[in-house]
Write a protein that holds these residues in place. Structure first.
Motif, PDB file in Angstrom:
ATOM      1  N   ILE A  91       0.998  -1.315  -0.021  1.00  0.00           N
ATOM      2  CA  ILE A  91       0.157   0.010   0.141  1.00  0.00           C
ATOM      3  C   ILE A  91       0.952   1.216  -0.112  1.00  0.00           C
ATOM      4  O   ILE A  91       1.899   1.294   0.765  1.00  0.00           O
ATOM      5  CB  ILE A  91      -1.092  -0.002   1.195  1.00  0.00           C
ATOM      6  CG1 ILE A  91      -1.607  -1.098   1.319  1.00  0.00           C
ATOM      7  CG2 ILE A  91      -1.896   1.177   1.100  1.00  0.00           C
ATOM      8  CD1 ILE A  91      -2.369  -1.586   0.263  1.00  0.00           C
ATOM      9  N   ILE A  92       0.773   2.234  -0.901  1.00  0.00           N
ATOM     10  CA  ILE A  92       1.364   3.316  -1.164  1.00  0.00           C
ATOM     11  C   ILE A  92       0.149   4.473  -0.973  1.00  0.00           C
ATOM     12  O   ILE A  92      -0.892   4.420  -1.221  1.00  0.00           O
ATOM     13  CB  ILE A  92       2.248   3.498  -2.138  1.00  0.00           C
ATOM     14  CG1 ILE A  92       1.431   3.256  -3.563  1.00  0.00           C
ATOM     15  CG2 ILE A  92       3.491   2.400  -2.193  1.00  0.00           C
ATOM     16  CD1 ILE A  92       2.219   3.628  -4.801  1.00  0.00           C
ATOM     17  N   LEU A  93       0.690   5.820  -0.864  1.00  0.00           N
ATOM     18  CA  LEU A  93      -0.047   7.174  -0.793  1.00  0.00           C
ATOM     19  C   LEU A  93       0.493   7.836  -1.789  1.00  0.00           C
ATOM     20  O   LEU A  93       1.512   8.260  -1.949  1.00  0.00           O
ATOM     21  CB  LEU A  93       0.153   7.684   0.628  1.00  0.00           C
ATOM     22  CG  LEU A  93      -0.530   8.799   0.889  1.00  0.00           C
ATOM     23  CD1 LEU A  93      -2.240   8.730   0.722  1.00  0.00           C
ATOM     24  CD2 LEU A  93      -0.272   9.627   2.214  1.00  0.00           C
ATOM     25  N   GLY A  94      -0.504   8.235  -2.646  1.00  0.00           N
ATOM     26  CA  GLY A  94      -0.149   9.712  -3.690  1.00  0.00           C
ATOM     27  C   GLY A  94       0.249  10.604  -3.186  1.00  0.00           C
ATOM     28  O   GLY A  94      -0.558  11.243  -2.159  1.00  0.00           O
ATOM     29  N   ALA A  95       1.211  11.626  -3.641  1.00  0.00           N
ATOM     30  CA  ALA A  95       1.392  12.898  -2.893  1.00  0.00           C
ATOM     31  C   ALA A  95       0.156  13.810  -3.293  1.00  0.00           C
ATOM     32  O   ALA A  95      -0.536  13.623  -4.168  1.00  0.00           O
ATOM     33  CB  ALA A  95       2.934  13.332  -3.314  1.00  0.00           C
ATOM     34  N   ALA A  96       0.228  14.937  -2.271  1.00  0.00           N
ATOM     35  CA  ALA A  96      -0.763  15.863  -2.479  1.00  0.00           C
ATOM     36  C   ALA A  96      -0.723  16.722  -3.763  1.00  0.00           C
ATOM     37  O   ALA A  96       0.388  16.787  -4.421  1.00  0.00           O
ATOM     38  CB  ALA A  96      -0.734  16.853  -1.442  1.00  0.00           C
ATOM     39  N   GLY A  97      -1.564  16.624  -4.807  1.00  0.00           N
ATOM     40  CA  GLY A  97      -1.486  17.419  -6.034  1.00  0.00           C
ATOM     41  C   GLY A  97      -1.502  16.385  -7.112  1.00  0.00           C
ATOM     42  O   GLY A  97      -1.536  17.050  -8.215  1.00  0.00           O
ATOM     43  N   GLN A  98      -1.017  15.100  -6.974  1.00  0.00           N
ATOM     44  CA  GLN A  98      -0.901  14.276  -7.948  1.00  0.00           C
ATOM     45  C   GLN A  98      -2.110  14.018  -8.882  1.00  0.00           C
ATOM     46  O   GLN A  98      -3.137  13.606  -8.333  1.00  0.00           O
ATOM     47  CB  GLN A  98       0.011  13.011  -7.507  1.00  0.00           C
ATOM     48  CG  GLN A  98       0.322  12.076  -8.592  1.00  0.00           C
ATOM     49  CD  GLN A  98       1.023  10.964  -8.206  1.00  0.00           C
ATOM     50  OE1 GLN A  98       1.458  10.102  -9.005  1.00  0.00           O
ATOM     51  NE2 GLN A  98       1.222  11.020  -6.749  1.00  0.00           N
ATOM     52  N   GLU A  99      -2.059  13.883 -10.142  1.00  0.00           N
ATOM     53  CA  GLU A  99      -3.097  13.325 -10.779  1.00  0.00           C
ATOM     54  C   GLU A  99      -3.393  11.979 -10.516  1.00  0.00           C
ATOM     55  O   GLU A  99      -2.526  11.038  -9.951  1.00  0.00           O
ATOM     56  CB  GLU A  99      -2.878  13.390 -12.362  1.00  0.00           C
ATOM     57  CG  GLU A  99      -2.873  14.888 -12.749  1.00  0.00           C
ATOM     58  CD  GLU A  99      -4.238  15.459 -13.021  1.00  0.00           C
ATOM     59  OE1 GLU A  99      -5.228  14.677 -12.914  1.00  0.00           O
ATOM     60  OE2 GLU A  99      -4.285  16.499 -13.340  1.00  0.00           O
ATOM     61  N   PRO A 100      -4.818  11.565 -10.361  1.00  0.00           N
ATOM     62  CA  PRO A 100      -5.177  10.045 -10.079  1.00  0.00           C
ATOM     63  C   PRO A 100      -4.391   9.121 -11.135  1.00  0.00           C
ATOM     64  O   PRO A 100      -4.412   9.543 -12.324  1.00  0.00           O
ATOM     65  CB  PRO A 100      -6.573  10.105 -10.137  1.00  0.00           C
ATOM     66  CG  PRO A 100      -7.071  11.631 -10.109  1.00  0.00           C
ATOM     67  CD  PRO A 100      -5.896  12.253 -10.548  1.00  0.00           C
ATOM     68  N   VAL A 101      -4.113   8.044 -10.533  1.00  0.00           N
ATOM     69  CA  VAL A 101      -3.122   6.957 -11.512  1.00  0.00           C
ATOM     70  C   VAL A 101      -4.072   5.754 -11.606  1.00  0.00           C
ATOM     71  O   VAL A 101      -4.684   5.498 -10.601  1.00  0.00           O
ATOM     72  CB  VAL A 101      -1.841   6.581 -10.727  1.00  0.00           C
ATOM     73  CG1 VAL A 101      -1.292   5.525 -11.760  1.00  0.00           C
ATOM     74  CG2 VAL A 101      -1.072   7.812 -10.596  1.00  0.00           C
ATOM     75  N   GLY A 102      -4.140   5.475 -13.037  1.00  0.00           N
ATOM     76  CA  GLY A 102      -5.131   4.358 -13.247  1.00  0.00           C
ATOM     77  C   GLY A 102      -4.544   3.015 -12.975  1.00  0.00           C
ATOM     78  O   GLY A 102      -3.387   2.794 -12.407  1.00  0.00           O
ATOM     79  N   ASN A 103      -5.383   2.008 -13.449  1.00  0.00           N
ATOM     80  CA  ASN A 103      -4.815   0.442 -13.264  1.00  0.00           C
ATOM     81  C   ASN A 103      -3.985   0.094 -14.447  1.00  0.00           C
ATOM     82  O   ASN A 103      -3.942   0.668 -15.282  1.00  0.00           O
ATOM     83  CB  ASN A 103      -6.409  -0.385 -13.270  1.00  0.00           C
ATOM     84  CG  ASN A 103      -7.198  -0.085 -12.140  1.00  0.00           C
ATOM     85  OD1 ASN A 103      -6.861   0.208 -11.006  1.00  0.00           O
ATOM     86  ND2 ASN A 103      -8.337   0.194 -12.845  1.00  0.00           N
ATOM     87  N   PHE A 104      -3.171  -0.871 -13.776  1.00  0.00           N
ATOM     88  CA  PHE A 104      -2.164  -1.529 -14.881  1.00  0.00           C
ATOM     89  C   PHE A 104      -1.984  -2.920 -14.447  1.00  0.00           C
ATOM     90  O   PHE A 104      -1.891  -3.304 -13.417  1.00  0.00           O
ATOM     91  CB  PHE A 104      -0.926  -0.727 -14.743  1.00  0.00           C
ATOM     92  CG  PHE A 104      -0.100  -1.424 -15.774  1.00  0.00           C
ATOM     93  CD1 PHE A 104       1.179  -2.050 -14.960  1.00  0.00           C
ATOM     94  CD2 PHE A 104       0.095  -1.434 -17.061  1.00  0.00           C
ATOM     95  CE1 PHE A 104       2.182  -2.939 -15.566  1.00  0.00           C
ATOM     96  CE2 PHE A 104       1.090  -2.285 -17.991  1.00  0.00           C
ATOM     97  CZ  PHE A 104       2.082  -2.790 -17.165  1.00  0.00           C
ATOM     98  N   ALA A 105      -1.935  -3.854 -15.277  1.00  0.00           N
ATOM     99  CA  ALA A 105      -1.733  -5.088 -15.011  1.00  0.00           C
ATOM    100  C   ALA A 105      -0.660  -5.739 -15.964  1.00  0.00           C
ATOM    101  O   ALA A 105      -0.343  -5.306 -17.319  1.00  0.00           O
ATOM    102  CB  ALA A 105      -3.105  -6.141 -15.066  1.00  0.00           C
ATOM    103  N   MET A 106       0.314  -6.529 -15.459  1.00  0.00           N
ATOM    104  CA  MET A 106       1.330  -7.396 -16.171  1.00  0.00           C
ATOM    105  C   MET A 106       1.409  -8.749 -15.557  1.00  0.00           C
ATOM    106  O   MET A 106       0.709  -8.983 -14.446  1.00  0.00           O
ATOM    107  CB  MET A 106       2.472  -6.756 -16.413  1.00  0.00           C
ATOM    108  CG  MET A 106       3.244  -6.405 -14.847  1.00  0.00           C
ATOM    109  SD  MET A 106       4.878  -5.907 -14.644  1.00  0.00           S
ATOM    110  CE  MET A 106       5.626  -7.655 -15.077  1.00  0.00           C
TER     111      MET A 106
END
Length: 219
Positions: free
Chosen positions: A113-128
């Motif tokens: 689990i990680i936390l996005g920094a303030a002001g960062q755009e939302p990051v979408g899903n990715f799978a590999m």
């Protein structure tokens, strides 16, 4: 850890900025579905939501954590799911993760689990193969929930109260999981669709309300 079927704890989680919903036990492949929750990416649950959850099939179910940017002061949390815990435990950065941020496991997977920094755009899903990044608009069962196999989701270290706050999530994932290089074009901001190619990925440990998730079953 988030106890099963505990609606007061759900309210506590929301009150501390952690977006969560009730999910029926055995929902994977069982036909049981979670409540409608997409609107919770923009707003907190209404009293109508709470009343519906309280009287529904989800009352005695699991708890799921919502990833990405939510509304009304929720923390932008994300989940890096490594398919096999044994492989994760053999990585050179294993100790770095388990010492600095919440890590929990299901029957076989590792969830970082990680936390996005303030002001960062939302990051979408990715799978590999071997890894899934659960981003904005996704969710995972929380620690304390019951996996369909009969195994409880368990925190690796229930005493971890800090969380890695990442300034550049795509760069961070590419750094620690170099299988992602070059960055796939689908690994994008969930809001604007623009890939974040800035270098770096500065991170720091931040005290959060993550401890609210710990006090439940399945330790």
């Amino acid at each position: 850890e988030a106890a099963q079927g505990d609606h007061e704890r759900l309210r506590d989680l929301w009150g501390h900025g952690i977006a969560a919903i009730p999910v029926p036990v055995g929902s994977k492949g069982s036909g049981a579905k979670p409540p409608k929750w997409k609107h919770l990416q923009d707003t907190a649950p209404t009293e109508h939501d709470w009343a519906k959850w309280e009287r529904s099939q989800w009352r005695d179910g699991n708890t799921a954590l919502l990833w990405g940017h939510g509304g009304e002061g929720t923390l932008p949390l994300y989940d890096i799911e490594v398919e096999h815990w044994t492989e994760f435990a053999q990585r050179p950065d294993y100790q770095y993760f388990v010492a600095n941020t919440p890590v929990y496991r299901s029957a076989k997977s590792a969830h970082i689990i990680i936390l996005g920094a303030a002001g960062q755009e939302p990051v979408g899903n990715f799978a590999m193969p071997g890894l899934e990044f659960r981003g904005h608009g996704n969710y995972s069962l929380a620690p304390g929930s019951l996996h369909p196999s009969g195994v409880y989701y368990q925190l690796h270290d229930p005493d971890i109260l800090t969380i890695l706050e990442i300034e550049n999530i795509p760069a961070f994932v590419r750094e620690h999981f170099p299988e992602l290089i070059p960055a796939p074009p689908s690994f994008e901001s969930g809001a604007s669709g623009v890939t974040d190619d800035r270098e770096g990925g500065a991170r720091r440990r931040r005290e959060t309300a993550w401890g609210m998730v710990r006090a439940g079953r399945g330790r």
